[in-house]
Design an enzyme around this catalytic site. Structure first.
Site, mmCIF file in Angstrom:
data_model
loop_
_atom_site.group_PDB
_atom_site.id
_atom_site.type_symbol
_atom_site.label_atom_id
_atom_site.label_comp_id
_atom_site.label_asym_id
_atom_site.label_seq_id
_atom_site.Cartn_x
_atom_site.Cartn_y
_atom_site.Cartn_z
ATOM 1 N N ASN A 465 0.842 -1.204 0.000
ATOM 2 C CA ASN A 465 0.000 0.000 0.000
ATOM 3 C C ASN A 465 0.871 1.245 0.000
ATOM 4 O O ASN A 465 2.028 1.234 0.457
ATOM 5 C CB ASN A 465 -0.927 0.020 1.225
ATOM 6 N N CYS A 466 0.317 2.342 -0.541
ATOM 7 C CA CYS A 466 0.921 3.659 -0.382
ATOM 8 C C CYS A 466 0.082 4.386 0.662
ATOM 9 O O CYS A 466 -0.540 3.760 1.514
ATOM 10 C CB CYS A 466 1.012 4.406 -1.709
ATOM 11 N N ILE A 467 0.006 5.692 0.600
ATOM 12 C CA ILE A 467 -0.695 6.429 1.647
ATOM 13 C C ILE A 467 -2.201 6.224 1.586
ATOM 14 O O ILE A 467 -2.880 6.194 2.608
ATOM 15 C CB ILE A 467 -0.339 7.926 1.558
#
Length: 528
Positions: A465-467
């Site tokens: 995941n990213c943000i």
């Protein structure tokens, strides 16, 4: 040649980013330390007797003890954070090697000092430029010691973390070799450093003698010199000389000859006699224009020139740093935000701090003590009456606020300095919308439903995941149910190619990703 310059600049930019981890901790711990130590000090209790309750004092002393952690071990935190932040692989090994290297270096320094009869007596540690680090008597190097270790360990890690040794020593190859080579190299560094360090001590002694003979420029030299020496951990020597020896002046108080600016101030305060401007010229009053006004203005400038997408992320860091600086005079959480990123701005800060000392002395302000924050201003300035000329601190402070704000804002924008919040946007950040950033706040997601919509655990080859987004590699894009993902609360689904997929979740994405990972692990165990 240009390529080399770029790589050096890129290295220092990356180095500056690694400082954010210990600096963020420092900002929070600074508040605890400042509040705890200020409200438990005898001078504060004398002025505010309602604080003198056992329960309250236990709480304040506890806050002071816990808050002091980051300042006591800050060099060690840098020694671990730098290789942790810069290493691309085996980050845990890099941080562990930083810890090992830092301890080994100071053990080696202690060995050298012991063998050469250079260990100072316990009552003269500061004057000799020595201190206690993890129970080891060694050179007082401050954060510079941690930075030296961190950079060396990172370079060794980068060079050797994939090394293959002969079969007989193969066990010690690869990542295991990093703490070994770090120990050997930093043991040698620890022998070399004490040979170099005395030259710094001689220079500081010369500065002390110059301050004593400089007249009205003495406070300027002290204030500027103390800030200049701070990153090297050598400011303690200069401060100790001025506060406790003849370098800070000598006066007769109640028939006793007292030497040192702080000693003179406390003796005069206790006797109830007039306070000497010559003594306070080297104390809290000189810091106040910079600590209470200048650095908060610098923080405001850094916030306003941060990228709009990043302001919310740096706001908390800057606010806590400002509070620590303004209330208690703990400046490092703000200074470390630009010290290594923009040395020219730090030099400006050095000069302005020195000028603050000189201007306060020329105006005959008489506010003593050591911290330079608003508590010193109130207790030793306002509450002592107008004879202290405390009101002049506000007038000068307004000027300092304006100057700091304008200079920092101009310099950061003019030279595109990468102060917090001005790092280049990544592709993911450019693509994110306000709706995406705010989506999911306070929401609950059904991780099992999302996993089923993705085709189950067997269809997921990689999960990250990213943000705000789940980033996946799937085996079969055809079984991914877009409608079901949207119905599960996802803001959108992006199919980048035949196997790469992004599911926009929002601010709760990290929790969703962890839940999905646990479900995948459970499913894997059930099948086995």
């Amino acid at each position: 040649m240009k390529k080399q310059k770029f790589s050096v600049g890129e290295f220092f930019q990356g180095l500056g980013k690694t400082f954010m981890l210990p600096v963020a901790l420092l900002a929070f711990m600074g508040l605890m330390l400042g509040i705890g130590s200020s409200f438990s000090s005898p001078s504060t209790i004398d002025k505010f007797p309602f604080l003198d309750y056992a329960f309250l004092q236990v709480i304040f002393r506890f806050m002071s003890t816990i808050g002091g952690f980051a300042f006591t071990y800050l060099p060690l935190l840098f020694a671990m954070a730098i290789p942790l932040g810069l290493a691309r692989q085996e980050k845990g090994v890099a941080a562990f090697s930083g810890l090992v290297g830092y301890i080994i270096m100071h053990l080696s320094i202690n060995f050298y000092l012991t063998e050469t009869k250079g260990l100072a007596a316990s009552e003269h540690l500061r004057e000799a430029g020595q201190g206690m680090v993890l129970g080891i008597q060694t050179l007082e190097m401050g954060v510079l010691g941690g930075i030296i270790v961190g950079i060396i360990v990172y370079l060794l890690h980068k060079r050797f973390y994939t090394i293959q040794l002969p079969d007989a020593f193969a066990f010690f190859g690869g990542p295991r070799f990093i703490p070994i080579i770090s120990s050997l190299v930093l043991a040698i560094v620890g022998i070399i450093l004490p040979m170099i360090w005395p030259f710094f001590a001689l220079g500081i002694a010369a500065i002390g003698e110059l301050i004593q003979k400089a007249g009205v420029f003495g406070p300027f030299l002290f204030g500027a010199g103390e800030r200049l020496l701070l990153p090297f951990g050598l400011h303690h020597i200069l401060v100790a000389m001025i506060r406790f020896t003849e370098a800070g002046g000598t006066e007769v108080v109640n028939g006793n000859t007292i030497s040192g600016a702080l000693n003179i101030f406390y003796a005069q305060l206790q006797s109830g006699g007039p306070i000497s401007p010559d003594a306070t010229a080297f104390l809290s009053q000189g810091k106040m224009p910079t600590f209470m006004f200048g650095l908060p203005a610098a923080a405001l400038a850094m916030y306003q020139v941060a990228l709009p997408e990043r302001r919310s992320k740096v706001k908390g860091l800057l606010i806590s740093g400002v509070l620590a600086c303004f209330v208690t005079g703990i400046t490092e959480p703000i200074e470390f935000l630009f010290l290594f990123i923009a040395p020219a701005l730090y030099f400006f800060h050095v000069i302005m701090t020195g000028l603050g000392f000189m201007v306060m002395a020329l105006l005959h302000v008489v506010i003593g003590n050591t911290d330079g924050g608003v508590l010193d201003f109130l207790i030793f300035g306002v509450m002592q009456g107008t004879d202290t000329k405390w009101y002049l601190v506000i007038l000068v402070g307004i000027i300092w606020f304006i100057v700091y704000y304008l200079v920092f804002r101009w310099a950061i924008k003019k030279f595109n300095l990468k102060t917090p919040g001005r790092e280049p946007l990544t592709k993911d950040e450019i693509e994110r919308s306000d709706a995406e950033l705010n989506h999911g706040k306070g929401s609950q997601y059904d991780a099992a439903r999302i996993l089923n919509a993705l085709g189950g655990a067997t269809n997921i080859a990689d999960l990250d995941n990213c943000i705000t987004r789940l980033r996946l590699v799937v085996n079969d894009m055809g079984v991914v149910n877009d409608a079901e993902l949207t119905a599960s609360g996802a803001l959108g689904v992006m199919k980048l190619d035949a196997t790469s997929l992004q599911v926009i979740i929002g601010s709760q994405v990290a929790g969703v990703k962890n839940e999905i990972a646990h479900l995948m692990e459970d499913e894997h165990h059930d099948k086995n």
